[in-house]
Design a protein around this motif. Structure first.
Motif, PDB file in Angstrom:
ATOM      1  N   UNK A   1      -4.035   3.118  -3.204  1.00 17.09           N
ATOM      2  CA  UNK A   1      -3.000   2.984  -4.228  1.00 17.09           C
ATOM      3  C   UNK A   1      -2.083   1.829  -3.862  1.00 17.09           C
ATOM      4  N   UNK A   2      -1.963   0.867  -4.779  1.00 21.46           N
ATOM      5  CA  UNK A   2      -1.157  -0.322  -4.559  1.00 21.46           C
ATOM      6  C   UNK A   2      -0.067  -0.425  -5.625  1.00 21.46           C
ATOM      7  N   UNK A   3       1.015  -1.105  -5.276  1.00 19.69           N
ATOM      8  CA  UNK A   3       2.143  -1.255  -6.195  1.00 19.69           C
ATOM      9  C   UNK A   3       2.174  -2.660  -6.776  1.00 19.69           C
ATOM     10  N   UNK A   4       2.167  -2.748  -8.116  1.00 18.62           N
ATOM     11  CA  UNK A   4       2.332  -4.031  -8.796  1.00 18.62           C
ATOM     12  C   UNK A   4       2.608  -3.774 -10.268  1.00 18.62           C
TER      13      UNK A   4
ATOM     14  N   UNK B   1       0.852  -1.187   0.000  1.00 18.11           N
ATOM     15  CA  UNK B   1       0.000   0.000   0.000  1.00 18.11           C
ATOM     16  C   UNK B   1       0.889   1.238   0.000  1.00 18.11           C
ATOM     17  N   UNK B   2       0.726   2.086  -1.014  1.00 19.62           N
ATOM     18  CA  UNK B   2       1.515   3.310  -1.125  1.00 19.62           C
ATOM     19  C   UNK B   2       0.749   4.539  -0.650  1.00 19.62           C
ATOM     20  N   UNK B   3      -0.581   4.493  -0.743  1.00 18.61           N
ATOM     21  CA  UNK B   3      -1.418   5.610  -0.294  1.00 18.61           C
ATOM     22  C   UNK B   3      -2.804   5.078   0.017  1.00 18.61           C
TER      23      UNK B   3
ATOM     24  N   UNK C   1       2.315   0.976   3.649  1.00 16.03           N
ATOM     25  CA  UNK C   1       3.392   0.031   3.932  1.00 16.03           C
ATOM     26  C   UNK C   1       2.919  -1.396   4.105  1.00 16.03           C
ATOM     27  N   UNK C   2       1.626  -1.586   4.415  1.00 17.73           N
ATOM     28  CA  UNK C   2       1.085  -2.941   4.546  1.00 17.73           C
ATOM     29  C   UNK C   2       1.144  -3.665   3.200  1.00 17.73           C
ATOM     30  N   UNK C   3       1.198  -4.992   3.264  1.00 17.06           N
ATOM     31  CA  UNK C   3       1.183  -5.823   2.066  1.00 17.06           C
ATOM     32  C   UNK C   3      -0.189  -6.475   1.929  1.00 17.06           C
ATOM     33  N   UNK C   4      -0.761  -6.374   0.736  1.00 19.05           N
ATOM     34  CA  UNK C   4      -2.076  -6.936   0.453  1.00 19.05           C
ATOM     35  C   UNK C   4      -1.938  -7.950  -0.678  1.00 19.05           C
ATOM     36  N   UNK C   5      -2.524  -9.128  -0.501  1.00 17.23           N
ATOM     37  CA  UNK C   5      -2.523 -10.139  -1.554  1.00 17.23           C
ATOM     38  C   UNK C   5      -3.631  -9.812  -2.553  1.00 17.23           C
ATOM     39  N   UNK C   6      -3.253  -9.703  -3.828  1.00 14.84           N
ATOM     40  CA  UNK C   6      -4.191  -9.280  -4.868  1.00 14.84           C
ATOM     41  C   UNK C   6      -4.137 -10.245  -6.047  1.00 14.84           C
TER      42      UNK C   6
END
Length: 290
Positions: free
Chosen positions: A30-33, A16-18, A92-97
């Motif tokens: 907002x997620x990073x991938x 999670x970036x935002x 900063x948390x990690x989310x499984x997508x």
């Protein structure tokens, strides 16, 4: 509709970036991938874990992507325990997508795309607008409707487009150079007082017969809104692609828990919204307007 190869679906651990909160329990995440941002198409969605406490994932439509930076944005609203727990996730948390999933909108040769989104159905419409931005072949007009405060700071438009200076707009669409009108029954300042279909009808009535023949509608929102937009499209003999919102369990075509009846060349058939959709030709689902 063009079919999306399921091999494009991947499982990603996304940081999670935002995470922005707006009125009426609405959030933009907002997620990073790199994988998802590069592969996604307008109208597709992702299936993400909301917390370590709930096993079931939640489907959320993709709103926009940044391919250069490898990120994507989701708009969601708290409607139950799952989205409530998602709202508690921190930067900063990690989310499984899992994603991107489904068959999205198909860009056709019709040069005047009318994009209509309502409520949490706005994200696929914004994604479609992003797909069209900067393309001189198309002259899109966006209509966004909401009966709660919009999840952005609506502002006056300076674009030369249909009634673009009369109604307030979404700043992101203004940045992309795409005219937009907002609709609601809540008497918000700078917003068309009525349904999205009313504003859409005004737009269609403003066009010449030649321009009207070049219109195609792309829409996403609650089922009654989709039916009303489909009826409007039928009245004007305009093609219409509709993205459907349904409750989902697996979201990858295994459980058949999200089926809708669709008219095909071989008669009615039950289609899975997750992988056969979520985008269908509107008249194949709503076909009883006479």
């Amino acid at each position: 509709m063009a079919k999306i190869n399921r091999d494009t679906i991947s499982v990603n651990d996304c940081q999670i970036l935002a995470h922005y909160k707006f009125e009426a329990d609405q959030y933009i995440l907002t997620l990073e991938s790199q994988e998802i941002s590069q592969a996604t198409r307008p109208g597709q969605f992702v299936h993400l874990s909301v917390s370590g406490m709930l096993a079931m994932r939640r489907p959320i439509s993709l709103m926009s992507v940044d391919k250069d930076n490898g990120t994507f944005d989701l708009l969601y609203k708290i409607v139950g325990e799952g989205t409530r727990q998602l709202a508690e996730r921190k930067i900063g948390d990690i989310v499984s997508v899992i994603g991107p999933i489904g068959n999205g909108f198909e860009v056709t040769e019709n040069k005047i795309p009318l994009l209509i989104g309502g409520g949490v159905g706005m994200p696929p419409i914004i994604a479609m607008a992003q797909e069209l931005k900067g393309n001189s072949l198309y002259k899109p007009y966006v209509i966004l409707g909401s009966e709660v405060p919009f999840p952005f700071d609506a502002s006056e438009s300076k674009l030369n487009g249909y009634q673009s200076t009369k109604f307030h707009t979404m700043p992101l669409l203004e940045e992309w150079g795409i005219p937009c009108g907002l609709a609601s029954l809540q008497n918000y300042d700078g917003v068309y007082q009525g349904y999205v279909t009313g504003l859409a009808k005004d737009f269609l009535d403003s066009l010449s017969s030649d321009d009207l023949s070049n219109v195609e509608i792309y829409t996403c929102g609650p089922h009654p809104m989709l039916e009303a937009v489909s009826k409007l499209a039928s009245e004007y003999s305009i093609p219409c692609q509709a993205s459907f919102e349904e409750f989902m369990a697996c979201a990858v075509g295994g459980c058949a828990g999200c089926v809708v009846e669709v008219q095909t060349e071989n008669g009615p058939a039950m289609k899975r919204v997750c992988v056969d959709g979520p985008v269908f030709e509107a008249q194949s689902v709503f076909n009883d307007f006479g």
